[in-house]
Design an enzyme around this catalytic site. Structure first.
Site, PDB file in Angstrom:
ATOM      1  N   CYS A  68       0.837  -1.198   0.000  1.00 32.84           N
ATOM      2  CA  CYS A  68       0.000   0.000   0.000  1.00 32.84           C
ATOM      3  C   CYS A  68       0.871   1.246   0.000  1.00 32.84           C
ATOM      4  O   CYS A  68       1.914   1.234   0.636  1.00 32.84           O
ATOM      5  CB  CYS A  68      -0.929  -0.008   1.203  1.00 32.84           C
ATOM      6  N   PRO A  69       0.485   2.295  -0.678  1.00 33.66           N
ATOM      7  CA  PRO A  69      -0.802   2.465  -1.372  1.00 33.66           C
ATOM      8  C   PRO A  69      -0.750   2.140  -2.863  1.00 33.66           C
ATOM      9  O   PRO A  69      -1.564   2.662  -3.619  1.00 33.66           O
ATOM     10  CB  PRO A  69      -1.047   3.957  -1.176  1.00 33.66           C
TER      11      PRO A  69
END
Lengths: 74, 355
Positions: free
Chosen positions: A12-13
């Site tokens: 992430c992200p």
């Protein structure tokens, strides 16, 4: 039409960032399916879809720690 | 020793569980302020600070704790170190506490970042870079008064009141926004277990839990002879020192950070989020470089997102608030190069292709 974004193994992200780019390449009403394994994305992908007005048509666990979400572009 | 091990691990495990369960990541929170224009985690951090500041004020006045800002802080080292730490956590994909948590949920990049973080922090703390660090931290002209209350000649009570007005404003404004329906996974549990393990935790709820753990941690730690609250950087480095040199003995903070890993592991196992996630070459390099920058920055700046961002701020120290500001600046500069520039490039490329 369904387009697959395989984001398994991406932290992430990145899954969300790539989804934001990929959604621009498909037509309204078409599906973007994202497979991913970073836990934060179970929160931020559906949130982004809801905030952008896209519809989540499927959200499920593939196996432990791997998920799939299908987003229908508005 | 039994007291130190059990209370340290239990407090850390509670924190790791809450981090994991609430997906409370300050790195991501600061990053999203820039790349998604989303300030929710920042407001949640302010709320956690307020809870902890209020709790410590009460415990201090009852004579249970002696939690104070300390006399002076190294302003130049703090700014440089915190900025570098901010850049590092974007590369590593998590802050110091975050790497312990990510290691616990099975991320290999978390383990890499953790090792390089611990190594560089130890090199800076007691190794060959110690004299460099001290040359920026110790000179009197590079230090300034640390207590915000003393600077303005007011009491911490006034600061708590001011902070609560600011926090309430943001929290109420955020809670008043129209609710959107967000898709969730199909629940497999009901009742308490559903709330504990499945239902989405609001960041403000998570923040309150973190604030409460921060308050409780202080007297528990002080009772073991370590008069401070939550902390990640020094305890992490001390574990490496203990393992390699074997001279020092382990203290409460060391078990606290190990507890974070255990708490995150237990939580991710129960929620079905645990997975051994390997990392490609690019990810491994980013985690290594990021971990080195984190270790360098957090030791130079005397604190990380927890030590300065959560604890130092709640003591109303300049160290805490300036450190947090410079961590955020580092996060934003790094996020611009890591996320925003590539995004703009790709969108342009897609537009060019579709034409």
């Amino acid at each position: 039409m369904e387009k697959l974004l395989d984001a398994v193994g991406k932290l992430c992200p990145i899954p969300l960032e790539e989804a934001k780019i990929e959604i621009e390449t498909i037509n309204s009403g078409d599906l973007l399916r994202i497979d991913f394994d970073c836990p934060e994305a179970t929160e931020n992908l559906p949130r982004w879809a809801a905030e952008s007005g896209h519809e989540v048509t499927n959200f499920d666990t593939i196996s432990e720690g791997v998920w799939t979400v299908s987003i229908k572009k508005k | 020793m039994f007291y130190i091990v059990t209370t340290g691990i239990l407090t850390g495990a509670a924190l790791g569980f809450v981090f994991q369960r609430g997906k409370f990541c300050l790195t991501g929170g600061f990053r999203d302020m820039l790349i998604s224009k989303d300030n929710r985690i920042f407001y949640a951090l302010l709320l956690a600070i307020l809870v902890q500041a209020t709790g410590l004020l009460i415990l201090n006045s009852l004579g249970i704790t002696n939690a104070t800002a300390g006399a002076t802080f190294p302003w130049l080292a703090l700014m440089l170190g915190s900025f570098m730490f901010g850049v590092g956590i974007i590369l590593a994909g998590g802050c110091a506490g975050g790497t312990w948590q990510k290691a616990g949920q099975g991320n290999f990049n978390g383990w890499i970042a953790l090792f390089s973080f611990a190594l560089m922090a130890t090199i800076m703390r007691i190794g060959p870079l110690r004299s460099f660090r001290e040359s920026l931290q110790l000179p009197e002209h590079l230090r300034a008064n640390n207590s915000i209350a003393d600077t303005f000649g007011i009491s911490n009570l006034i600061l708590v009141i001011l902070l609560s007005i600011i926090v309430l404003f943001f929290v109420i404004r955020e809670l008043r926004k129209p609710k959107i329906k967000i898709a969730t996974l199909k629940p497999k549990r009901t009742g308490f277990l559903h709330l504990l393990l499945e239902k989405r935790w609001h960041p403000f709820f998570t923040a309150i839990m973190i604030g409460i753990i921060g308050v409780i941690a202080w007297p528990i730690s002080a009772f073991s002879g370590r008069n401070s609250g939550l902390g990640i950087t020094t305890p992490t480095s001390q574990i490496l020192e203990y393992l390699v040199l074997g001279e020092s003995s382990l203290n409460w903070g060391n078990f606290l950070v190990i507890g974070i890993l255990i708490g995150a592991f237990v939580c991710s196992k129960l929620t079905g989020e645990f997975r051994f996630r390997t990392v490609d070459a690019k990810g491994a390099i980013n985690s290594t470089v990021g971990g080195f920058m984190m270790g360098f920055g957090a030791t130079l700046g005397v604190g990380c997102t927890i030590g300065n961002g959560l604890v130092g701020t709640s003591l109303f120290s300049w160290q805490g608030w300036i450190g947090t500001l410079f961590i955020m600046l580092g996060v934003w500069v790094a996020s611009y190069f890591v996320y925003i520039l590539p995004r703009n490039k790709k969108v342009k490329m897609n537009v060019a292709i579709s034409k």
